[in-house]
Every structure is written in C-alpha cells, then in structure tokens.
Design an enzyme around this catalytic site. Structure first.
Site, PDB file in Angstrom:
ATOM      1  CE1 TYR A 101      10.512  50.223  59.779  1.00  0.00           C
ATOM      2  CE2 TYR A 101      12.471  51.599  59.877  1.00  0.00           C
ATOM      3  CZ  TYR A 101      11.169  51.399  59.467  1.00  0.00           C
ATOM      4  OH  TYR A 101      10.524  52.358  58.741  1.00  0.00           O
ATOM      5  CD  GLU A 111      14.943  44.488  53.528  1.00  0.00           C
ATOM      6  OE1 GLU A 111      15.846  45.199  53.045  1.00  0.00           O
ATOM      7  OE2 GLU A 111      13.928  44.957  54.079  1.00  0.00           O
TER       8      GLU A 111
END
Length: 234
Positions: free
Chosen positions: A170, A177
């Site tokens: 994560y 991102e």
C-alpha cells in the site's frame, strides 16, 4: 469485494493452475457466488499477465520502456475493476461502497487521466514501474484470496499474504502514484491549468484517502486473524 474434489477442471480455468476450481465445487455454488468466483479467477489471471509483462520489459528493455509496453493493457485490466463498484452497490459483496470507489477511482485516474494523457511524463517516470508492480502483486493476492474464500478452502499462507503484504504494497503503491502524478504536472499545466490544479488537489486528498484505506485493511486484518484464532482453538 468478491469474494476444489477430483473431477475434471473447467476449460475456463486451465490457464490458472494456482486456482483449481473443480466441477463438483462449482455445482454447489449459487449463481451469485459462481459469477464472483469466475470474476476473481479471471481478474487474478489478467493481473498476473500484467506482472509478467512489467518484469520482462523492466529486465530486458529497462524501466523507461515499461509504460510503453504495458500501459495500454494495464489500463483496460484496471478499468475492469469498475465492476467492483457495481458489485458493492448492488450488494453482491460486503465491501463498503465508498471504500471501493476511493480505491478504484484513484487508479482509474492514474491509468486514464495521467499515464494515458501524458505518456512522456507520467508514463516515463521510474515510479510507473513500482506503481504497477505494487498494484499487480496486490491484486493477484487479493483476487486469489477471494476465489478461494468463495469456495471455503482458503490456504493459511494465502490469508497471511492477503493481510500482511499490504503493509509494504500500500505505501509503495501510493507513493508511486503520487510520484507519477507529480511527474505529469508540467504537461498537465500545458494541457489545462484547471486540470493541473485538479491533479494537485487530488494529490492532497491522497493523504486522508490513504489513511482511510490503510485503516480499513487494519480493521479487516484484526477481524480475520481473530476469527482464525477462534477456529484454531475450536
């Protein structure tokens, strides 16, 4: 989210030997669970294909060529996850609609609104490779876990992977991102000042969004491990 006996496997599943689904098990599933099982098996297979593509191109051609060789395929595989919002909204699965929307929408933005629009900046960022690697490993584990869970035969090692690898995947996924989006801001500014501003706002929203997703996984992890402990005691 979405959620094998000794008879001959269905031809549909022969490409995914790690997810054996026998006909006697399939016959016992309700229509809803049969659909969810097929969805998860197919999704795990396609994310496996994404992972193999990324690793091969990264090794053979270098990270600067990963997006060129994988972005289009990854874009459509990720777009297929829009079905998960429908699954949640229709009550096919117990996943919260808002949590599902956050996860899917952020990735749709990346594949369509950043990498597709700005391949020379967002797509060329080294973080593109780590982003897609994080996504694909996460999704292979997640979809495989759901496929086994629907059949009631989840291996202990797969449960461990599902509820422990997110501690690494994560953060690496979210950081990648953000870096891919940041790399595209120059091109986005030339494309549209308003769009560039939108991307900046979304980058800020990532902070509470990451907190929401991470704490959701922590709650799930506690619940699953607690139930697993009770079963062992029984």
């Amino acid at each position: 989210m979405d959620g094998k006996s000794s008879s001959k496997p269905s031809p549909t599943i022969t490409t995914t030997p790690t997810l054996p689904i026998h006909s006697s098990v399939r016959k016992k599933l309700s229509g809803k669970n049969f659909y969810l099982l097929e969805y998860n098996v197919v999704s795990a297979f396609f994310w496996g294909a994404v992972l193999v593509r990324v690793l091969l191109i990264f090794h053979l051609l270098g990270p600067e060529n990963v997006a060129e060789g994988t972005a289009d395929f990854t874009k459509w595989v990720q777009t297929g996850a829009l079905l998960e919002v429908l699954h949640s909204a229709a009550g096919l699965v117990r996943s919260p609609v808002m949590t599902t929307v956050i996860q899917v929408a952020s990735r749709i933005l990346l594949v369509w609104g950043v990498v597709y629009l700005f391949p020379q900046s967002g797509g060329k960022a080294i973080a593109y490779s780590t982003m897609v690697l994080s996504w694909s490993i996460t999704e292979i584990i997640r979809y495989a876990y759901y496929a086994y869970t629907i059949q009631g035969t989840t291996p202990q090692w797969l449960t461990w992977l599902r509820y422990n690898t997110f501690f690494i995947l994560y953060p690496t996924g979210v950081a990648s991102e953000l870096l891919v989006t940041y790399a595209s801001l120059g091109d986005a500014q030339e494309f549209s000042k308003s769009y560039a501003l939108l991307l900046k706002i979304i980058m800020v929203i990532y902070i509470p969004g990451f907190y929401t997703m991470f704490t959701h996984m922590l709650k799930q992890r506690r619940r699953v491990l607690k139930n697993a402990g009770k079963r062992r005691e029984d």
